[in-house]
Design an enzyme around this catalytic site. Structure first.
Site, PDB file in Angstrom:
ATOM      1  N   HIS A 358      30.182  21.867 -12.333  1.00  0.00           N
ATOM      2  CA  HIS A 358      29.404  22.043 -13.465  1.00  0.00           C
ATOM      3  C   HIS A 358      28.962  19.397 -13.529  1.00  0.00           C
ATOM      4  CE1 HIS A 358      27.773  25.616 -14.275  1.00  0.00           C
ATOM      5  NE2 HIS A 358      29.280  25.908 -13.418  1.00  0.00           N
ATOM      6  N   LYS A 546      19.122  20.581 -27.464  1.00  0.00           N
ATOM      7  CA  LYS A 546      20.591  20.252 -26.121  1.00  0.00           C
ATOM      8  C   LYS A 546      21.913  19.924 -27.004  1.00  0.00           C
ATOM      9  CE  LYS A 546      17.969  18.393 -23.234  1.00  0.00           C
ATOM     10  NZ  LYS A 546      17.661  19.124 -22.304  1.00  0.00           N
ATOM     11  N   ARG A 547      22.545  20.031 -26.345  1.00  0.00           N
ATOM     12  CA  ARG A 547      23.594  19.492 -27.282  1.00  0.00           C
ATOM     13  C   ARG A 547      23.513  17.626 -27.334  1.00  0.00           C
ATOM     14  NH1 ARG A 547      28.733  22.401 -27.689  1.00  0.00           N
ATOM     15  NH2 ARG A 547      29.494  20.325 -29.005  1.00  0.00           N
ATOM     16  N   LYS A 552      22.180  12.058 -22.473  1.00  0.00           N
ATOM     17  CA  LYS A 552      21.323  13.143 -22.509  1.00  0.00           C
ATOM     18  C   LYS A 552      19.746  12.207 -23.732  1.00  0.00           C
ATOM     19  CE  LYS A 552      23.680  17.791 -22.332  1.00  0.00           C
ATOM     20  NZ  LYS A 552      22.655  18.311 -21.073  1.00  0.00           N
ATOM     21  N   THR A 654      18.971  23.846 -17.992  1.00  0.00           N
ATOM     22  CA  THR A 654      18.343  24.948 -17.899  1.00  0.00           C
ATOM     23  C   THR A 654      17.627  25.195 -18.935  1.00  0.00           C
ATOM     24  OG1 THR A 654      19.893  25.719 -18.786  1.00  0.00           O
ATOM     25  CG2 THR A 654      20.396  26.340 -16.751  1.00  0.00           C
ATOM     26  N   LYS A 658      13.684  27.806 -18.990  1.00  0.00           N
ATOM     27  CA  LYS A 658      13.211  27.550 -19.975  1.00  0.00           C
ATOM     28  C   LYS A 658      11.646  27.459 -20.374  1.00  0.00           C
ATOM     29  CE  LYS A 658      18.127  27.825 -21.645  1.00  0.00           C
ATOM     30  NZ  LYS A 658      18.926  27.631 -22.638  1.00  0.00           N
TER      31      LYS A 658
HETATM   32  C1  LIG Z   1      19.748  26.672 -22.699  1.00  0.00           C
HETATM   33  C2  LIG Z   1      20.719  26.228 -23.998  1.00  0.00           C
HETATM   34  C3  LIG Z   1      21.069  25.450 -23.904  1.00  0.00           C
HETATM   35  C4  LIG Z   1      20.963  24.216 -22.917  1.00  0.00           C
HETATM   36  O1  LIG Z   1      20.360  23.450 -22.487  1.00  0.00           O
HETATM   37  P1  LIG Z   1      20.684  22.068 -21.557  1.00  0.00           P
HETATM   38  O2  LIG Z   1      18.674  21.265 -22.420  1.00  0.00           O
HETATM   39  O3  LIG Z   1      20.338  22.548 -19.932  1.00  0.00           O
HETATM   40  O4  LIG Z   1      20.958  21.082 -21.655  1.00  0.00           O
HETATM   41  C5  LIG Z   1      21.929  24.503 -24.886  1.00  0.00           C
HETATM   42  N1  LIG Z   1      21.964  25.484 -26.213  1.00  0.00           N
HETATM   43  C6  LIG Z   1      21.482  27.001 -26.128  1.00  0.00           C
HETATM   44  C7  LIG Z   1      21.648  26.843 -27.742  1.00  0.00           C
HETATM   45  C8  LIG Z   1      20.893  27.051 -24.511  1.00  0.00           C
HETATM   46  O5  LIG Z   1      20.033  28.208 -24.916  1.00  0.00           O
END
Ligand SMILES: *Cc1c(COP(=O)(O)O)cnc(C)c1O
Length: 817
Positions: A358, A546-547, A552, A654, A658
């Site tokens: 990952h 995101k985190r 990032k 991911t 979305k």
């Molecule tokens: C999808 C999701 C992530 C991953 O987001 P990235 O932008 O791909 O880092 C992290 N936290 C939550 C709650 C999510 O639904």
């Protein structure tokens, strides 16, 4: 669709009865959380019959099953999704309406279990949904943490962490299975006992033990009869202290074991993509892996006696290296407990195990110190030593006596066990999670292993489940799509391409944009109530959630906001579309730099949102406690999706998928799955900027001097100055660290490690292209619809089909009901 022939009146009575027996209340006096619990108990009756039937079928037909091994499952709320997948959401909504109960309030009463950090845990949850929907026999295997990822609050703009007590009001979805409890052994020493016909049997003695107790959660397939199982292991002491108190020595041990059991599954480690080397974490890993492996092998031996058949019945998928100890544990169970010869056990183990990588961030790679490891898991340590010894012999045969190379590839080196290497050596498949990521693994990070085992390497681009991320999160858009192309997309997302011709239809575009507007209005309302901030629903909703991680590059986003703010201050008449920048991000509790960036975002928000002179053209909002349920609220309201990681650093992402599925346009780098989004939608439907992964690599190897950007670019210079001139820090010098990190390097890291200043100008150019595109409403609508139409590839159904055929060789098993 699995419509259940259920009478509304029956359902009403069930809910009423459950409220009565559970809480001695009527529906009129019951609280939303009580009605929620009562509704779950009613729903469970319908699920249970299918659940039993599913497992009866798996057992009778003796099918192959995949065990998805993961330290994290970020499931999100169960209720709404369970209703949708059961085909019961309409009935239940009508029943609630007739009873005068607000459905949304009840849905909101469910805690959002945060048993994961972010992308990796959410991926596991999307996979389980797809596995059940595709009628594939599968188990999710993980840990029942008592506390999930911390609840994030803001105090004076700083993140503070509070415990997430998701079990507080009970656990209506989980079923404890005492009959499947398994003993897990830690510590002690290993004794070699001579066997009758030569050789030795190795037994662990003087250990501490803990019982692993499984809790089973239903994973409901959409529109079929499959109900798979998510099995989360909880810890319990083997013996209660008082039973042993007659004996001093035993008392001591029993007390230790009780403490161990109490702490073992207490809390999820909240450091995402960062390895910490904590003993308790290693204990957690071995705990749930040993429990799973023992249980799986025991079940196999119940009706098979030829272990060579194990790979035909069982596949283990290792979600990152966290479960990679499964390789050694399976060897232990086969060799020590079932008397298999090493060579035979090894061939079986490799056929059973497959590993998903990952990340290529070095700080995330798990390496356990030998002393810690051998003390905690003495027998597993011996087994890894032996795996390593044999691997090094093989290496020697393959590439001659090349000590440098052997040391580079060895599983054990420099006093540490490299878990990724063990996972690779002990698996038949190694996959990356996006095309670019897999290429980087093959050509750079894992190049030597790729040369050794080219046939093991493959790509499985991540995906997301459209059932949660469109059907549930964006009901209006889902309905519009279904109206026009039918509901086939719910289980075959590629059908979304059929909305592509509709871009030419004005009425469709208008409905599409009306729905986006409605989602924006409802988010604006939420932001007003949660934060007291008024935002303009006609502004561009530009979202980065995101985190929080330096790679990032939330800092690039804020720095650009500062640049924009300065521009507006100098020219209040600046012609720009009003923009609302929305952030959501948790920082690991010990990640100082990340927490400082959160504080900066909030400080910038404070100044910008209250500056009348810019005429409300920009607003900045930081929403606390980003989690699945908040993502479901935010993403359908997004115009712009920020995916701006330094190229080469984000394995897949991911969140990007979305947003695309919900009609947001991406501003992003050529990183992770952004590259594949770009390929799907074409350059005219995405805003790409910045260096490529190759350029980043090249710059990293040559010298890079952020000062040259600083000197050349006035806007960058002014934004940087604003970090330290009191604009945002009230002259406390608070953000000097960020300034230094960007220009000079700070605390051992190199200057502007993530190329924020280098990419700034091109990011700004792309942002201006966004502004320009948004002015043409028709064009924007076409671009957004195109993004939805082309998102089919990013369904986790597609991903899981590829795992099933290319890695697991796992046939579907429809359930008759
Ligand atoms: C999808 C999701 C992530 C991953 O987001 P990235 O932008 O791909 O880092 C992290 N936290 C939550 C709650 C999510 O639904």
């Amino acid at each position: 669709m699995g419509i259940i022939g259920i009478e509304k009146e029956t359902l009403k009575t069930m809910i009423q009865e459950n409220v009565k027996t559970l809480y001695r209340k009527t529906l009129e006096t019951a609280l939303p959380e009580e009605i929620y619990q009562a509704a779950v108990f009613s729903l469970r009756d319908f699920i249970t019959d299918k659940w039993i039937k599913t497992h009866e079928t798996y057992y009778k037909e003796d099918v192959k099953a995949v065990y998805y091994l993961s330290m994290e499952f970020l499931m999100g709320r169960f209720f709404g999704n369970a209703l949708i997948n059961m085909g019961m959401d309409q009935v239940v909504k009508e029943v609630f309406a007739e009873l005068g109960i607000d459905f949304n309030t009840v849905e909101d009463a469910e805690p959002d279990p945060g048993l994961g950090n972010g992308g990796l845990g959410r991926l596991a949850a999307c996979f389980l949904d797809s596995l059940a929907t595709l009628e594939l026999p599968a188990y999710g295997c993980g840990i029942r943490y008592h506390y999930g990822i911390f609840e994030q609050k803001l105090e004076n703009g700083y993140q503070v962490e509070a415990p997430d007590n998701w079990l507080e009001d009970g656990d209506p979805w989980g079923i404890r299975r005492n009959e499947y409890a398994v003993e897990i052994k830690f510590g002690g020493h290993v004794r070699a006992v001579p066997k009758e016909n030569g050789g030795y049997r190795f037994v662990q003695e003087g250990y501490q033990s803990v019982m692993a107790i499984p809790y089973d959660y239903p994973v409901i397939g959409f529109g079929n009869n499959t109900v798979n199982t998510l099995r989360l292991w909880d810890a319990r002491a083997k013996n209660r202290i008082d039973l042993k108190s007659f004996n001093e020595g035993n008392y001591q041990k029993a007390a230790e074991e009780e403490t161990l059991a109490k702490t073992l599954t207490d809390v999820l480690y909240p450091a995402d993509e960062h390895y910490q080397g904590k003993e308790l974490r290693l204990r957690q890993q071995y705990f749930f892996i040993s429990a799973t492996v023992q249980r799986v092998v025991e079940r196999f031996t119940n009706d098979h006696d030829d272990f060579n058949l194990l790979p035909e019945k069982v596949a283990f998928q290792l979600n990152d290296t966290h479960p990679s100890i499964a390789v050694a544990e399976l060897m232990r169970v086969l060799v020590d407990e079932n008397d298999l010869p090493w060579e035979q056990a090894w061939e079986i183990t490799k056929k059973v195990c497959a590993y998903t990588n990952h990340t290529i961030m070095t700080e995330a790679l798990e390496k356990w110190p030998l002393d810690l490891f051998s003390r905690l898991l003495p027998r597993i340590y011996q087994i890894i030593e032996e795996i390593n010894r044999r691997f090094c012999v093989e290496l020697m045969e393959e590439c001659g006596n090349n000590p440098e190379k052997i040391r580079r590839l060895a599983i054990i080196a420099d006093g540490q066990i490299r878990m990724a290497y063990m996972a690779i050596v002990g698996s038949h498949s190694v996959n990356g999670v996006a095309a670019l990521h897999t290429e980087i693994l093959k050509n750079h990070e894992l190049k030597d292993f790729y040369k050794l085992f080219p046939e093991r390497f493959n790509n499985k681009t991540n995906g997301i489940t459209q059932r949660r991320w469109l059907l549930h999160a964006n009901a209006q858009l889902a309905e519009l799509i279904t109206e026009r192309i039918g509901d086939g997309w719910i289980t075959d997302l590629s059908q979304l391409e059929r909305i592509l011709p509709l871009v030419e239809e004005e009425a469709f575009r208008e409905r599409f944009m009306e729905i986006k507007q409605a989602n924006k209005m409802s988010l604006a309302k939420y932001i007003k109530s949660a934060k007291g901030i008024d935002i303009n629903p006609d502004s561009i909703f530009d979202i980065q959630v995101k985190r929080l991680h330096e790679y990032k590059r939330q800092l690039l986003n804020v720095l650009h906001i500062i640049g924009l703010y300065n521009r507006l201050k100098m020219n209040p008449g600046l012609d720009m579309v009003p923009r609302t920048f929305i952030f959501g991000a948790k920082a690991a509790a010990g990640y100082h730099r990340a927490k400082l960036i959160i504080k900066l975002i909030n400080s910038v928000a404070e100044v910008v949102n209250h500056d009348q002179s810019i005429g409300g053209k920009i607003k900045v909002v930081f929403l606390e406690n980003y989690r699945v349920s908040l993502a479901e609220r935010l993403i359908p309201a997004a115009d712009v999706s920020e995916q701006i990681s330094t190229a080469g650093k984000e394995a897949s992402g991911t969140g990007n998928m979305k947003f695309m599925l919900n009609g947001a346009l991406t501003i992003g780098t050529m990183d992770g799955a952004n590259v594949e989004i770009f390929e799907e939608v074409g350059e005219e439907n995405i805003f790409i900027f910045g260096m490529s992964a190759d350029e980043v690599q090249e710059k990293y190897n040559k010298e890079y001097d952020p000062w040259s950007v600083y000197n050349m670019n006035q806007e960058v210079r002014m934004a940087m100055t604003a970090l330290i001139d009191g604009t945002f820090d009230r002259d406390t010098g608070l953000f000097r660290e960020l300034y230094d990190a960007l220009l000079n390097g700070f605390g051992g890291s190199r200057a502007d490690e993530y190329f924020i200043l280098e990419d700034y100008a091109d990011y700004d150019r792309a942002q201006q292209a966004v502004d320009y595109a948004y002015r043409d409403k028709e064009k924007w609508a076409k671009m957004a619809i195109c993004n939805v139409a082309k998102s089919g590839k990013f369904s986790s159904d597609r991903t899981i089909k590829q795992y099933a055929t290319e890695i697991w060789n796992l046939p579907t098993v429809p359930i008759d009901f």
